[in-house]
Write an enzyme that holds these catalytic residues in place. Sequence first.
Site, short mmCIF file in Angstrom:
data_model
loop_
_atom_site.label_atom_id
_atom_site.label_comp_id
_atom_site.label_asym_id
_atom_site.label_seq_id
_atom_site.Cartn_x
_atom_site.Cartn_y
_atom_site.Cartn_z
N HIS A 88 13.15 36.74 -26.29
CA HIS A 88 11.71 36.52 -26.49
C HIS A 88 11.28 36.37 -27.93
O HIS A 88 10.09 36.34 -28.20
CB HIS A 88 10.90 37.69 -25.93
CG HIS A 88 10.91 37.81 -24.45
ND1 HIS A 88 9.95 37.21 -23.66
CD2 HIS A 88 11.74 38.45 -23.60
CE1 HIS A 88 10.19 37.50 -22.40
NE2 HIS A 88 11.28 38.25 -22.33
N LYS A 106 -4.46 39.15 -29.82
CA LYS A 106 -3.00 39.29 -29.66
C LYS A 106 -2.57 40.46 -30.52
O LYS A 106 -3.35 40.94 -31.35
CB LYS A 106 -2.28 38.01 -30.09
CG LYS A 106 -2.79 37.43 -31.42
CD LYS A 106 -2.14 36.10 -31.77
CE LYS A 106 -2.77 34.92 -31.08
NZ LYS A 106 -1.89 34.27 -30.12
N ARG A 107 -1.33 40.93 -30.35
CA ARG A 107 -0.83 41.99 -31.24
C ARG A 107 -0.99 41.57 -32.68
O ARG A 107 -0.88 40.40 -33.01
CB ARG A 107 0.66 42.26 -30.96
CG ARG A 107 0.96 43.05 -29.72
CD ARG A 107 0.16 44.32 -29.56
NE ARG A 107 0.28 45.22 -30.70
CZ ARG A 107 1.21 46.15 -30.84
NH1 ARG A 107 2.16 46.33 -29.93
NH2 ARG A 107 1.23 46.93 -31.88
N LYS A 131 1.70 36.03 -36.77
CA LYS A 131 0.60 35.48 -35.97
C LYS A 131 -0.58 35.08 -36.86
O LYS A 131 -1.50 34.40 -36.43
CB LYS A 131 0.16 36.48 -34.91
CG LYS A 131 1.27 36.80 -33.89
CD LYS A 131 0.81 37.84 -32.89
CE LYS A 131 1.90 38.28 -31.92
NZ LYS A 131 2.17 37.31 -30.85
N THR A 136 1.40 33.41 -24.46
CA THR A 136 0.91 33.23 -23.10
C THR A 136 -0.62 33.31 -23.09
O THR A 136 -1.26 32.76 -22.20
CB THR A 136 1.49 34.30 -22.15
OG1 THR A 136 1.39 35.57 -22.79
CG2 THR A 136 2.93 34.01 -21.81
N LYS A 193 -3.75 31.16 -21.04
CA LYS A 193 -4.92 31.75 -20.35
C LYS A 193 -6.20 31.12 -20.85
O LYS A 193 -7.09 30.77 -20.07
CB LYS A 193 -4.94 33.27 -20.57
CG LYS A 193 -3.78 33.99 -19.92
CD LYS A 193 -3.56 35.40 -20.46
CE LYS A 193 -2.16 35.88 -20.08
NZ LYS A 193 -1.70 37.04 -20.84
C1 26Q Z 1 12.24 46.24 -31.12
C2 26Q Z 1 12.91 47.18 -31.85
C3 26Q Z 1 12.32 48.39 -32.13
C4 26Q Z 1 11.05 48.64 -31.64
C5 26Q Z 1 10.38 47.71 -30.90
C6 26Q Z 1 10.97 46.50 -30.64
C7 26Q Z 1 10.25 45.47 -29.89
C8 26Q Z 1 9.18 45.82 -29.09
C9 26Q Z 1 8.46 44.85 -28.40
C10 26Q Z 1 10.57 44.14 -29.98
C11 26Q Z 1 9.85 43.19 -29.30
C12 26Q Z 1 8.78 43.53 -28.51
C13 26Q Z 1 7.97 42.56 -27.82
C14 26Q Z 1 8.10 41.26 -27.94
C15 26Q Z 1 7.19 40.32 -27.31
O1 26Q Z 1 6.19 40.68 -26.70
N1 26Q Z 1 7.48 39.02 -27.45
C16 26Q Z 1 6.61 38.00 -26.93
O2 26Q Z 1 7.07 37.62 -25.65
C17 26Q Z 1 6.18 36.72 -25.03
C18 26Q Z 1 6.66 36.48 -23.62
O3 26Q Z 1 7.84 35.71 -23.64
C19 26Q Z 1 6.07 35.44 -25.82
O4 26Q Z 1 5.09 34.62 -25.23
C20 26Q Z 1 5.67 35.74 -27.27
O5 26Q Z 1 5.72 34.56 -28.03
C21 26Q Z 1 6.62 36.78 -27.84
O6 26Q Z 1 6.19 37.17 -29.13
#
Ligand code: 26Q
Length: 752
Positions: free
Chosen positions: A313, A493-494, A499, A600, A604
């Site tokens: 992702h 968004k986050r 971003k 995503t 929406k």
């Molecule tokens: C990793 C290591 C340590 C702590 C946290 C993490 C971590 C936590 C959450 C790494 C990644 C995430 C989340 C990632 C995420 O939400 N990615 C998003 O996924 C969506 C669905 O595929 C995409 O539409 C977005 O582009 C992408 O940013």
Amino acid sequence: MPIKQTLETILQTQGVTLQTCTDMQLMQALLEAVQTLQTELPHAQGKKKLYYFSAEFLVGRLLRSNLINLGLLDEVEQLLQSCGRSLAQIEDCEPEPSLGNGGLGRLAACFLDSIASLGLNGDGIGLNYHYGLFRQDLSGGEQRENADPWLMPQNWLIDTHKTFSVPFANGTLTAKLYDLCISSYQNGVCNRLHLFDVESPAPAPANGIDFDKTDIAHCLTSFLYPDDSDEAGRLLRVYQQYFMVSAGAQLILQELEDAGHSLQELDQYVVMHINDTHPSMVIPEMIRLLVEHGVDLERAIYLVQHSCAYTHHTILAEALEKWPVSYLQTVAPQLLPIIRELDKRAKLRCADPAAAIWDENDVIHMAHMDIHFSASVNGVAALHTDILKQSELSVFYKLYPEKFNNKTNGITFRRWLMGCNRPLSDLLCQAIGDGWKTDPNQLEQLLPLAENEDFCARFLAAKSANKHRLADWLKQRQGIEIDPDSIFDIQIKRLHQYKRQQMNALYAIWKYQQIKAGILPPHPVTMIFGAKAAPAYTLAKDTIHLILCLQRLINADPQVSPWLKVVMVENYNVSAAEMLIPACDVSEQISLASKEASGTGNMKFMANGAVTLGTLDGANVEISQLVGKENIYLFGRSSDEVIELYRNNAYHSSDYWQKPSVQQLVDFILSPQLLAIGKPDILARLYKDFIAKDYFMALLDVEDYIAVKERCFADYQDRSAWVKKMIVNTARSGYFSSDRTIREYNEDIWHL
Ligand code: 26Q
């Protein structure tokens, strides 16, 4: 029994009626009634069963979506109306399950909805976090985090009374299994989201989100992503992950045996989907369990490799999980001999150290294990998958070209159009019938209606109704007044530098300066932000502070505020998104090209008739192909150019800051006006980052961004041309249905 009678019976036991009960009592009665109906429905059937492993399932409030899927929404709305109440008011009593943080978690939730609605045999596996991600408090001008307890005494979870023993190095913990029912739309089945929990969870911290991260037995399921800026936090993540996958793998084997199959046939009956690297340990854990049950190692590895599939992702290096061997030694040392074996086999397949699972520094690369030992590796949008193949994962693509495939993300239109946008949804049904509800591609029938004046007027009226609803909500929630006739420009968004909320903030500064200089915009604009920052991500929190400072400065300035307002929505979550997205005119999708895997939210907004202002990144590329260049506002460097800049180390933000037009924006961060409102040290840190680093190249694109945004806002003036763009966006959004995405997963990867 009609729902009315069921509700009356439930309420009777509390001595109240539909007329006299409180909103909370009514919500709980509805919950109970819905839950009873759900548990009577059969699970979807199929030879093979999918288990979708994910650390996050951002399901959102469940009452309305369950009513939609059970076909009860209209009946319940009418019933409530006849008693002088409204569903909107009742559902406000439902706390939102805080089981995810952003895109990946919301995607998992949309997928479960689609899997059930397509009648596919698949369940989710995750953790039951008690205090969620966190609840965001912005009252002090900065983000403060608090626990977000969402589990009321009466809630959607069903106690299955099943337990599993998870063997940690320092003792065994019991995993209790709770289920959430996942209703299907119109096809009468109900799947499950399995959420594991510890036996005696810790109470919420009194304030803030500080807790004893070493008290694993009680705190393992307290929070999603505990602050991992220290080792205890990182270890806790490993504990969480192993707890989830070990209990999940045991559940799978139990179900396999209960269905009368041999463990030797795992690959015939089971697919384990690994949603990003957080559940990667399911690979060695399942191998370990199979061997423990008498399967020989060679065969166990074969079975697991042929039943796992992995979704990637992200492009950001820091998000790719790598755990020191010592962490696994501390948490689950029994996995190390298996990972050692997998690494040995991986090295035989490929000698390049870049593809190692266990590297020479004793670090384990979770994504590498996933790629070597899964049958499928997919990216989440066409551009993202191309970048994986060509650069990020090119070593692996050369090794396993047949494993790589793209599955462009999708969203469920049931929540993201039917559920959250009644005015538009009703209009669409009047115009083209309700076939689009099961087949969103039928929205294309709207295209000819873009020439129909009456339809255009009604499309605009639906948008306006949603804007008024949002304005009321903001007034009530945050006491901020906005003009429903202004352009609603929304970025939700986050918070992350890639971003580029900080670039959007520079636009606010530019516009403020213009208005102060007497150059008024063609139309008033309301800039709306919503974002949570990871608790340890300093620059992200700093950006929130900057936006809050701008909000205070701009909204209080009588010369500026009739033309420009800035609003930071507090505690942005799924419920807030459902209020914001239908009301949006301009959807901000402005990530640095190549960095947003898909997005995503962009889909929406599109479905709800917003026009995208964005870079050619992630799924924006596909949106642009679907709507055509006239119906999207694109700006900024291409992903190829950006990748090239990184490769050659050729971007120096100070070069861009030298330009007076850019300098006057960045320098405003340290202007007397802002320093009078904000914290000097925070503002100075942001300022310095812009000039000395700006890793995600906001200054590279900011001028083009401003120019294109101005063109977009000017075009908004021509209402009849603009509404056509809105209609084309909704009409072409059907491709982004998560039903389409899930059909592709099933056809190409799962074969359920
Ligand atoms: C990793 C290591 C340590 C702590 C946290 C993490 C971590 C936590 C959450 C790494 C990644 C995430 C989340 C990632 C995420 O939400 N990615 C998003 O996924 C969506 C669905 O595929 C995409 O539409 C977005 O582009 C992408 O940013």
